[in-house]
Design a protein around this motif. Structure first.
Motif, short mmCIF file in Angstrom:
data_model
loop_
_atom_site.label_atom_id
_atom_site.label_comp_id
_atom_site.label_asym_id
_atom_site.label_seq_id
_atom_site.Cartn_x
_atom_site.Cartn_y
_atom_site.Cartn_z
N VAL A 135 43.48 -5.09 -66.61
CA VAL A 135 42.75 -4.94 -65.01
C VAL A 135 42.19 -6.34 -64.24
O VAL A 135 43.07 -6.54 -62.93
CB VAL A 135 41.68 -3.73 -64.85
CG1 VAL A 135 41.78 -3.55 -63.46
CG2 VAL A 135 42.45 -2.44 -65.19
N GLY A 139 45.46 -6.92 -62.88
CA GLY A 139 45.52 -5.48 -61.75
C GLY A 139 45.82 -7.03 -60.51
O GLY A 139 45.44 -8.33 -60.46
N LEU A 140 46.15 -5.93 -59.65
CA LEU A 140 46.79 -6.42 -57.60
C LEU A 140 45.29 -7.46 -57.44
O LEU A 140 45.96 -8.93 -56.80
CB LEU A 140 46.58 -5.29 -56.93
CG LEU A 140 47.20 -5.56 -55.58
CD1 LEU A 140 48.14 -6.32 -56.04
CD2 LEU A 140 47.24 -4.93 -54.62
N GLN A 141 43.95 -7.80 -57.92
CA GLN A 141 43.61 -7.90 -57.01
C GLN A 141 42.89 -8.71 -58.38
O GLN A 141 41.58 -9.22 -57.98
CB GLN A 141 41.55 -7.24 -56.76
CG GLN A 141 42.16 -6.19 -56.52
CD GLN A 141 42.60 -6.52 -54.71
OE1 GLN A 141 42.46 -7.44 -53.86
NE2 GLN A 141 43.44 -5.38 -53.95
N PHE A 157 48.83 -0.54 -64.62
CA PHE A 157 49.88 1.03 -64.51
C PHE A 157 50.54 1.26 -65.27
O PHE A 157 51.68 1.68 -63.91
CB PHE A 157 48.84 0.90 -63.02
CG PHE A 157 47.85 1.05 -62.91
CD1 PHE A 157 46.79 1.87 -63.07
CD2 PHE A 157 47.63 -0.33 -61.51
CE1 PHE A 157 45.23 1.58 -63.23
CE2 PHE A 157 46.38 -0.11 -61.53
CZ PHE A 157 45.11 0.82 -62.32
N ALA B 77 41.99 2.87 -58.28
CA ALA B 77 43.23 2.87 -58.85
C ALA B 77 43.47 1.62 -58.27
O ALA B 77 44.82 0.94 -58.46
CB ALA B 77 43.67 3.30 -59.91
N VAL B 78 43.72 2.59 -57.27
CA VAL B 78 45.14 1.92 -56.09
C VAL B 78 44.82 0.69 -55.53
O VAL B 78 45.95 -0.83 -55.33
CB VAL B 78 45.40 2.62 -55.01
CG1 VAL B 78 46.28 2.41 -53.50
CG2 VAL B 78 45.48 3.82 -55.36
N ILE B 79 43.84 0.42 -55.19
CA ILE B 79 43.20 -1.36 -55.22
C ILE B 79 43.82 -2.39 -56.11
O ILE B 79 43.76 -3.50 -55.38
CB ILE B 79 41.66 -1.18 -54.66
CG1 ILE B 79 41.11 -0.02 -53.59
CG2 ILE B 79 40.83 -2.92 -54.65
CD1 ILE B 79 39.61 0.26 -53.43
N ASP B 80 43.51 -1.52 -57.53
CA ASP B 80 44.19 -2.88 -58.02
C ASP B 80 45.72 -2.69 -58.33
O ASP B 80 45.83 -3.30 -59.61
CB ASP B 80 43.15 -2.18 -59.83
CG ASP B 80 41.54 -2.65 -59.94
OD1 ASP B 80 41.69 -3.71 -58.99
OD2 ASP B 80 40.52 -1.84 -60.30
N GLY B 81 45.77 -1.62 -58.07
CA GLY B 81 47.69 -2.14 -57.82
C GLY B 81 48.32 -0.92 -58.54
O GLY B 81 49.33 -0.83 -58.98
N ALA B 102 41.98 -3.66 -50.36
CA ALA B 102 43.17 -4.49 -50.46
C ALA B 102 44.12 -4.47 -49.31
O ALA B 102 45.04 -5.21 -49.66
CB ALA B 102 44.07 -3.16 -51.93
#
Lengths: 322, 339
Positions: A135, A139-141, A157, B77-81, B102
């Motif tokens: 993650v 992950g996005l961050q 995910f 989890a939403v913050i992480d994508g 985010a």
């Protein structure tokens, strides 16, 4: 008190040594049976009973309900996803594992001990941490998050993340099984094959692989069992999307917490598949051990009577025994 | 060289297999609803109704995927994508976190839909064992010695934060605004908690299936469901004299929906929650509907009790979170004192 020992002390000594050797080979029956009883009771209560209970709970509502809860779309998708993940992760780890074991067992190089340690890393890292690692990276961050998002590549995910986490967690199984077997086999046979003109590839398929096949198969089934059963690492990277990123272990938990009595039984139905997998794994392991012992005994029989015989089997057998 | 070539085949094959499988998995998604634990059954029913409605209205076939877990965990989890088109979480603070960390939606998201963007409400009640053997009637019975209270961990569970704030608010009102007394009250309450589960669902499982505890502090919808579906005649519902009005909010995750071209469907999905049908489904799953007509139809299943809101007692979620649940906050202080 110099000189020869008196007959008395000699007798005592003999007695002592006799009783000592007796104690070494056979315990008093009371201790022996107590130990056996404790071991048996322990494995019955803590290993067999829970396993039997999983099946009992799974079939509590009858065969039809059992079948329905497995073929219900959400659970069926979880079963399929688990099979797919194992079908990707296990072959990958077989390739990595064979390559790594080959490098470690057959060659000398500078960073060998580092590589050996790295292979063991997934065993010592908690699966949850392994999941979080991915993650943090994807992950996005995470470090590559923005880049991956810009290129519309989904790892965390999504199925690739689950495969990655599974590959990481199951990485050591094949290599760990192969390294000792390959080291025991030595490299003389390969050298012989190479000097006889076989290509490296052919040597690998016809000499190296057959000599380690049982170790390899054992590694594969262990790897597969863990790949299908992994919970922690997969739970972190899954996102728990029903019918999409829910594997069997995650589905078991979701069903168990589902609330109703029906979903409780369904949880055990899916769990029974995982338990069945464990039983099959054990059965194959036992079979392999029996087979290995038989091969070993045969090889010994072949090797014993004609020590100077030059027949291929005896030669190979002796090589294997080293 | 020959070695290499023959080696390549299985690798490319595996890679191709992997790729094709991954693609086939991604193709049929349309909407992803990331929600908290107890809404599983609610959204199962609602999704079926909505896809039928949307098909009739627009002709588009729509598939809605669900993801459930502790509210705080889901927000993370939403913050992480985790690519949620809509989030339907347990409390506003968790959606604030997504907006803040985010930047996937505007900070004023809660004003976009009616009723603070909460199409249904709930409250916090007690579930006790049949016949109420410990005689639990109100919040102050929970701090008596020898009462085992089951509630999840406020650090991870949204429901648990509502539970905590309901108890705190009760004592605060009784003590005429004395924060020290309210703090002492929740300290005593959490001293009686034998297991702190991570989510509301796990706490329910602990109380019902594992038989731990004398009382479960629970979402009203979760408690009614437990009585109706799990333990007919094994549990009783107890309504305290006063509790908190829990408003679980919903919103579109703009950035994700825009990127995936699902904005319109996502918006329609949430608006449908406010419709007669949506409200009816919510009420059937024991959430309190906002629509008066539906509320009247289901009035029998909800206990009348006094409810206070988080805004009037705690000054909103941002402040409540900071004072009580962040590191070093009141919850950490009382846990420290109880050790």
């Amino acid at each position: 008190m110099g000189g020869a020992p008196s007959t008395d002390t000699a007798i005592i000594r003999r007695r002592v040594s006799r009783s000592q050797s007796q104690r070494g080979t056979e315990e008093p029956p009371l201790i022996k049976w107590t130990l056996i009883a404790i071991a048996l009771a322990f494995s019955l209560v803590f290993l067999l009973l829970p396993l039997v209970n999983v099946f009992a709970q799974a079939f509590a509502k009858g065969w039809q309900a059992y079948w329905n809860s497995l073929t219900e779309p959400d659970s069926w998708a979880a079963i399929r996803l688990t099979l797919i993940v194992a079908a990707i992760a296990v072959p990958l780890n077989v390739m990595f594992g064979v390559a790594a074991a080959w490098a470690i067992a057959k060659f000398e190089f500078r960073w060998k001990s580092l590589l050996t340690t790295l292979i063991d890393l997934p065993f010592s890292v908690s699966p949850v941490v392994a999941g979080l690692m991915f993650v943090l990276m994807f992950g996005l961050q995470g470090y590559f998050g923005k880049w991956l998002e810009a290129h519309e590549i989904k790892i965390i995910f999504a199925v690739p993340g689950i495969v990655l986490a599974t590959v990481f967690v199951t990485f050591p199984f094949v290599a760990r099984e192969l390294i000792p077997v390959m080291q025991a086999a030595g490299s003389e046979q390969e050298q012989a094959a190479l000097t006889l003109g076989a290509s490296g590839w052919r040597t690998f398929w016809h000499v190296t692989l057959p000599s380690v096949k049982w170790g390899l198969i054992y590694g594969i089934i262990l790897c597969n069992a863990r790949a299908m059963g992994e919970f922690g690492a997969v739970s972190v990277v899954s996102g728990h999307i029903i019918r999409q990123t829910e594997t069997m272990p995650l589905r078991v938990q979701a069903l168990y917490e589902g609330g109703s009595a029906v979903s409780g039984a369904a949880a055990f139905a899916v769990a029974s598949l995982l338990a069945l997998l464990a039983l099959i794994t054990l059965a194959i392991k036992t079979f392999l051990e029996w087979k290995q012992a038989r091969d070993y005994a045969r090889a010994q029989q072949l090797a014993m009577p004609t020590p100077e015989s030059d027949s291929d089997t005896a030669f190979l057998a002796r090589q294997n025994l080293r | 060289m020959t070695k290499r070539n023959s080696n390549k085949r299985p690798i490319t094959f595996t890679a191709a297999l992997a790729l094709s499988l991954v693609c086939s998995f991604a193709r049929d998604i349309n909407l992803l609803n990331v929600s908290y634990d107890p809404t599983r059954e609610l959204y199962q029913d609602f999704n079926a109704a909505f896809s039928k409605y949307w098909k009739e209205k627009t002709g588009d076939a729509i598939i809605i995927r669900q993801s459930h877990g502790g509210s705080g965990k889901q927000a993370r989890a939403v913050i992480d994508g985790l690519a949620a088109d809509v989030v339907t979480l347990a409390l506003a603070y968790d959606i604030d976190a997504i907006a803040e960390k985010a930047k996937l939606l505007p900070p004023d998201w809660q004003r976009r839909l009616p009723n603070n963007s909460s199409p249904y409400t709930s409250t916090i009640l007690f579930l006790v064992r049949k016949g109420n053997p410990k005689g639990i009637k109100d919040w102050d019975d929970l701090i008596k010695p020898g009462i085992a209270v089951v509630t999840p961990n406020p650090k991870t569970s949204g429901g648990a934060r509502w539970n905590y704030l309901a108890a705190y608010g009760y004592e605060l009102k009784r003590a005429g605004g004395d924060e020290a007394r309210a703090k002492e009250f929740v300290r005593k309450l959490f001293k009686n908690v034998p297991v702190l589960d991570s989510g509301a669902r796990s706490a329910t499982t602990t109380f019902i299936q594992r038989g731990i505890g004398d009382v479960l502090i629970a979402w009203e919808n979760e408690a009614i469901m437990a009585i109706k579906e799990l333990g007919q005649g094994q549990f009783d519902l107890v309504a305290p004299s006063i509790s908190i009005l829990a408003e679980p909010p919903v919103t579109v995750v703009d950035k994700v929906a825009r990127k995936r071209g699902t904005e319109e469907a996502a918006k329609g999905y949430l608006e449908y929650l406010y419709s007669e049908t949506g409200q009816d489904i919510a009420a059937r799953h024991y959430y309190r509907p906002r629509l008066e007509s539906v509320m009247q139809k289901y009035a029998g299943q909800f206990t009348q009790l006094k409810l206070f809101t988080i805004d009037e007692v705690f000054g909103g979620w941002q402040r409540a979170q900071k004072t009580h649940f962040n590191d070093g906050g009141v919850f950490d202080q009382i846990s420290q004192a109880n050790r």
